[in-house]
Motif scaffolding. Structure first.
Motif, short mmCIF file in Angstrom:
data_model
loop_
_atom_site.label_atom_id
_atom_site.label_comp_id
_atom_site.label_asym_id
_atom_site.label_seq_id
_atom_site.Cartn_x
_atom_site.Cartn_y
_atom_site.Cartn_z
N ILE A 165 35.80 -23.17 -0.60
CA ILE A 165 36.31 -23.66 0.68
C ILE A 165 36.69 -22.44 1.52
O ILE A 165 37.67 -21.75 1.24
N GLY A 166 35.93 -22.19 2.56
CA GLY A 166 35.99 -20.92 3.27
C GLY A 166 37.33 -20.53 3.85
O GLY A 166 37.72 -19.38 3.75
N ARG A 224 45.47 -17.74 -1.44
CA ARG A 224 44.23 -16.96 -1.47
C ARG A 224 44.52 -15.51 -1.83
O ARG A 224 43.73 -14.86 -2.53
N GLU A 225 45.63 -14.98 -1.39
CA GLU A 225 46.00 -13.61 -1.74
C GLU A 225 46.11 -13.46 -3.25
O GLU A 225 45.63 -12.49 -3.84
N TRP A 226 46.71 -14.46 -3.91
CA TRP A 226 46.80 -14.45 -5.38
C TRP A 226 45.41 -14.48 -5.98
O TRP A 226 45.10 -13.74 -6.93
N ALA A 227 44.53 -15.33 -5.45
CA ALA A 227 43.18 -15.48 -6.00
C ALA A 227 42.39 -14.18 -5.90
O ALA A 227 41.69 -13.78 -6.84
N ASN A 228 42.50 -13.50 -4.75
CA ASN A 228 41.76 -12.25 -4.58
C ASN A 228 42.25 -11.18 -5.54
O ASN A 228 41.47 -10.40 -6.09
N LYS A 229 43.57 -11.13 -5.77
CA LYS A 229 44.12 -10.15 -6.71
C LYS A 229 43.66 -10.46 -8.13
O LYS A 229 43.34 -9.55 -8.90
N ARG A 230 43.66 -11.74 -8.48
CA ARG A 230 43.26 -12.12 -9.83
C ARG A 230 41.81 -11.76 -10.11
O ARG A 230 41.45 -11.39 -11.23
N CYS A 231 40.95 -11.86 -9.09
CA CYS A 231 39.53 -11.59 -9.29
C CYS A 231 39.15 -10.13 -9.04
O CYS A 231 38.05 -9.73 -9.38
N LYS A 289 38.49 -8.91 -6.26
CA LYS A 289 37.66 -8.86 -5.06
C LYS A 289 37.84 -10.20 -4.33
O LYS A 289 38.56 -11.08 -4.81
N ASP A 290 37.20 -10.34 -3.18
CA ASP A 290 37.30 -11.59 -2.44
C ASP A 290 36.75 -12.72 -3.30
O ASP A 290 35.59 -12.70 -3.71
N VAL A 291 37.58 -13.72 -3.57
CA VAL A 291 37.18 -14.80 -4.48
C VAL A 291 35.96 -15.54 -3.96
O VAL A 291 35.21 -16.14 -4.74
N ARG A 292 35.71 -15.51 -2.66
CA ARG A 292 34.55 -16.23 -2.11
C ARG A 292 33.23 -15.61 -2.53
O ARG A 292 32.18 -16.26 -2.43
N ASP A 293 33.26 -14.37 -3.00
CA ASP A 293 32.04 -13.76 -3.49
C ASP A 293 31.48 -14.48 -4.71
O ASP A 293 30.30 -14.35 -5.04
N PHE A 294 32.33 -15.23 -5.40
CA PHE A 294 31.86 -15.94 -6.59
C PHE A 294 31.07 -17.20 -6.25
O PHE A 294 30.49 -17.81 -7.13
N ALA A 295 31.07 -17.60 -4.99
CA ALA A 295 30.34 -18.82 -4.60
C ALA A 295 28.99 -18.51 -4.00
O ALA A 295 28.36 -19.37 -3.42
N LYS A 344 41.39 -11.81 5.29
CA LYS A 344 42.60 -10.99 5.33
C LYS A 344 42.65 -10.10 6.57
O LYS A 344 43.57 -9.32 6.74
N GLY A 345 41.63 -10.23 7.40
CA GLY A 345 41.62 -9.46 8.63
C GLY A 345 41.23 -8.01 8.44
O GLY A 345 41.49 -7.17 9.31
#
Length: 731
Positions: free
Chosen positions: A401-402, A424-431, A433-439, A587-588
């Motif tokens: 979800i963009g 989303r900040e938590w998700a990016n840190k956990r991965c 990288k930008d979590v959207r790259d996984f889609a 994240k701008g």
């Protein structure tokens, strides 16, 4: 011709595996009649000329083997790769493929394949010409041959017997053979003709000509010819008394010292492999019924197993991946797609989905997923196993979800509600990288679902970094080159990089404290350089870690807005605005510049559909250094709806899929916006342009220069996303 060449390469690859299997079976059936080994080569021929087959659970091809390892869309892929299912082979092959360059006007792989296709065709022509010339030369040598009976000729300039011809094959014998030698040799040659071996040899040679580049096919051709001769000898021995073994072997021996009159021609083949044939004749014993029966069962079973493709078994995860990617959306307000994603999620035992709520009135946008349970569930969110499941679900939703920023799971067990929220900040840190790259692909999304995406655990980051540095320093202890230590522990090294700014902050603090002695310092310096990227102002690679740190003055980022279209075309303005929005970092970070090539716009009722190929790139500016953070060139179909005010709002955004689905996905979305009718020729126009997109590369350069000049920059050192550096002039 490129597609035909790729089809041949795929057949040749699969057939190579089958050839190795047949070679092994020949050894296994060494004591069996040779006609069984001879028959097995038909399976190889099938694999070399037929690009498809039936599927069976009894297939002997590896379960993970892809019978189409080289996709026909490989020349259009941003990251071309070969997918045979054999990891070691895939790794070696993919390492040699040219790296993608979104700024290149022509895909290098397309050029290589096109050149390879022409070389392949010329190789076929050369072999066929050689064969034809050889036969014509032989016929000229045989013009004085004497007819002695029916289709039997005798020539004085021959040293070995052979069969020549297709429709009416003739037997040519050397002059001077005694009656017994002639009798056995004639029987052998006549057996060849009865079995139509001369036709089989021609077909085998034509297949060899098609696959001339594959050394395994040359080996197969040689072994097939050997099995043809040995099986023919055994047929002669079977039809006559076994007492002829010695005189038959003597007749072969009399020809053993003579050279073949012709090599490599399929239309005339002499009797080769004399040594092996003599040994086979002398050792021949009439096989028992059970030996033949067992050998036939093994050969038939193996033949069917090698003919069949493995059953295509898409695991449940793959079905889930397809369903999830089908519902990928840029907007949290898309009820149907967000709902489709949530319906596909897995929840802990005794917990079921109930409903969801979307928060789209103001940013940050969010989703609340309401859960229910039939049993008493207490403190479900405090259980580590369940925590992991909800974390995975949150990551999946963030990846698909963009523009969602908050995801909340709420469970009311009848006693008190339990709730947990993820950002989303938590998700990016956990991965890392930008979590959207996984889609972006099923493979990446699969890593996310299967938990193999390298997410950091909750241990203290400082301790983890120290542990990983200690592992890197542990071996190879005989080397003095820091890079050898990093190469030996590449995965551990990459794990440190995943912590991003937190890792950089800690490593720089270690330099500040003076903890940079010896090997540790060099490893820390390499890590810092990678984490800093274009912010690193030190270009001298000969400096020691301490000298590097003392010279370091981290370049500060200069914030620039996204590119703005300043033209007058309303369609172009829509596309520019949409692409800027789609490719902006949530994240701008950085600014986006796009360069679209618009192929056409089509309007039906209140829907407008625009087709384009867009070069989009995200940049960050660090003083005078411009860093290309990401870039892509992707064909798109953008559908807009005209609202009551007469303005167009985004309705649907479709991108060409990666990999084998690239060309088919373009053909799928090249349709009218309402009726769904195919737009003739549009897909081919987009694909043809994609093979040479020099125009949008130039447009990207111009748009970037215009944007930098507008913001007061006259020149910069540009670092591309794949690491290359060059001077970029705005003027």
């Amino acid at each position: 011709m490129s597609e035909l060449f790729l089809s041949v390469l795929n057949m040749s690859f699969t057939a190579s595996y089958v050839i190795l299997c047949v070679m092994f079976l020949r050894l296994l059936l060494k004591k069996a009649p040779k006609f069984i080994s001879y028959a097995l080569w038909a399976v190889v021929a099938f694999r070399l000329i037929i690009p498809f087959s039936f599927e069976s659970m009894f297939s002997l091809l590896p379960r993970n083997m892809n019978t189409v390892p080289i996709s026909h869309e490989i020349i259009y892929q941003q990251s071309p790769k070969i997918d045979s299912g054999i990891e070691a082979m895939d790794f070696l092959a993919n390492q040699s493929l040219p790296k993608p360059d979104v700024a290149a006007s022509v895909n290098l792989l397309q050029i290589y394949i096109e050149i390879g296709a022409y070389i392949w065709v010329w190789g076929i022509i050369a072999l066929l010409i050689y064969s034809l010339v050889s036969v014509l030369k032989l016929k000229r040598q045989l013009k004085n041959a004497e007819l002695i009976d029916m289709n039997i000729f005798e020539a004085r300039n021959l040293k070995t017997p052979f069969v020549l011809g297709i429709i009416k094959p003739k037997i040519y014998l050397p002059a001077g053979l005694d009656d017994s030698e002639r009798k056995y040799i004639l029987l052998h040659e006549q057996t060849h003709i009865k079995r139509k071996d001369y036709i089989i040899k021609i077909l085998a040679f034509l297949i060899l000509a098609i696959h001339w580049f594959n050394p395994f096919v040359w080996i197969a051709f040689r072994l097939m010819s050997k099995d043809m001769e040995l099986s023919c000898d055994e047929r002669v021995l079977k039809e006559m008394d076994l007492d002829i073994k010695k005189p038959y072997a003597n007749s072969l021996l009399s020809l053993a010292t003579e050279r073949h009159i012709l090599n490599g021609s399929p239309l005339a083949f002499g009797e080769g492999n004399v040594k092996d044939r003599i040994k086979n004749v002398l050792n021949y014993k009439k096989p028992t019924f059970w030996l033949i029966a067992v050998a036939l069962v093994v050969a038939i079973a193996a033949g069917i197993g090698l003919l069949a493709n493995p059953v295509t078994q898409k695991p449940v995860e793959n079905n889930l991946l397809s369903q999830l990617l089908k519902n990928k959306t840029q907007y949290v307000g898309d009820n149907s797609k967000v709902g489709g994603i949530i319906f596909s999620l897995k929840f802990p035992d005794n917990v079921d989905y109930d409903s969801f709520e979307l928060y789209t009135d103001s940013e940050p946008y969010g989703v609340n997923v309401n859960l229910k349970t039939d049993t008493e569930t207490k403190n479900i969110y405090s259980v580590e196993a369940n925590q992991q499941q909800f974390q995975t679900n949150a990551l999946i939703m963030f990846s698909l979800i963009g523009n969602v920023e908050n995801i909340n799971f709420t469970l009311d067990d009848g006693a008190s509600p339990h709730s947990i929220q993820y950002t989303r900040e938590w998700a990016n840190k956990r991965c890392g990288k930008d979590v959207r790259d996984f889609a972006k692909s099923e493979e990446e999304l699969g890593k996310l679902i299967n938990g193999t995406y390298g997410i950091a655990k909750n241990e203290d980051i400082k301790e983890l970094i120290e542990e990983n540095i200690s592992v890197i320093m542990s071996s190879p202890d005989i080397s003095s080159n820091p890079q050898d230590y990093i190469n030996a522990h590449r995965e551990v090294y990459e794990n440190i990089l995943k912590y991003g700014e937190e890792a950089l902050e800690y490593l720089l603090s270690q330099f500040e404290e003076g903890n940079d002695e010896g090997l540790r310092g060099y490893i820390m310096m390499r890590l810092c350089k990678e984490l800093l990227g274009p912010r690193n102002n030190v270009t001298d690679d000969s400096l020691s870690p301490r000298e590097w740190y003392n010279s370091l003055s981290i370049r500060q980022e200069r914030k620039l807005p996204n590119y703005e279209y300043d033209g007058n075309d309303p369609i172009e303005k829509l596309v520019y605005n949409t692409e800027i929005e789609m490719n902006s970092d949530p994240k701008g970070e950085g600014f986006v510049v796009v360069a679209p090539k618009i192929f056409g716009s089509y309007e039906e009722k209140n829907l407008l559909k625009v087709f384009a190929t867009t070069y989009s790139a995200r940049y960050r500016l660090f003083e005078d250094t411009l860093s290309e953070e990401s870039g892509s060139i992707v064909p798109v179909a953008i559908t807009y709806r005209k609202n009551d005010s007469g303005n167009y709002v985004l309705e649907k955004y479709e991108q060409a899929r990666d990999g084998a689905g690239f060309a088919p996905s373009i053909k799928e979305f090249c349709t009218m916006p309402v009726s769904g009718k195919e737009i003739k020729g549009l897909a081919n126009q987009i694909l043809e342009h994609y093979s040479d997109y020099k125009d949008i590369r130039i447009l990207m350069h111009d748009n970037l220069a215009k944007h930098l000049k507008k913001n007061g920059l006259t020149s910069a050192k540009l670092i591309k996303s794949y690491g290359d550096e060059f001077e970029f002039s705005v003027l």
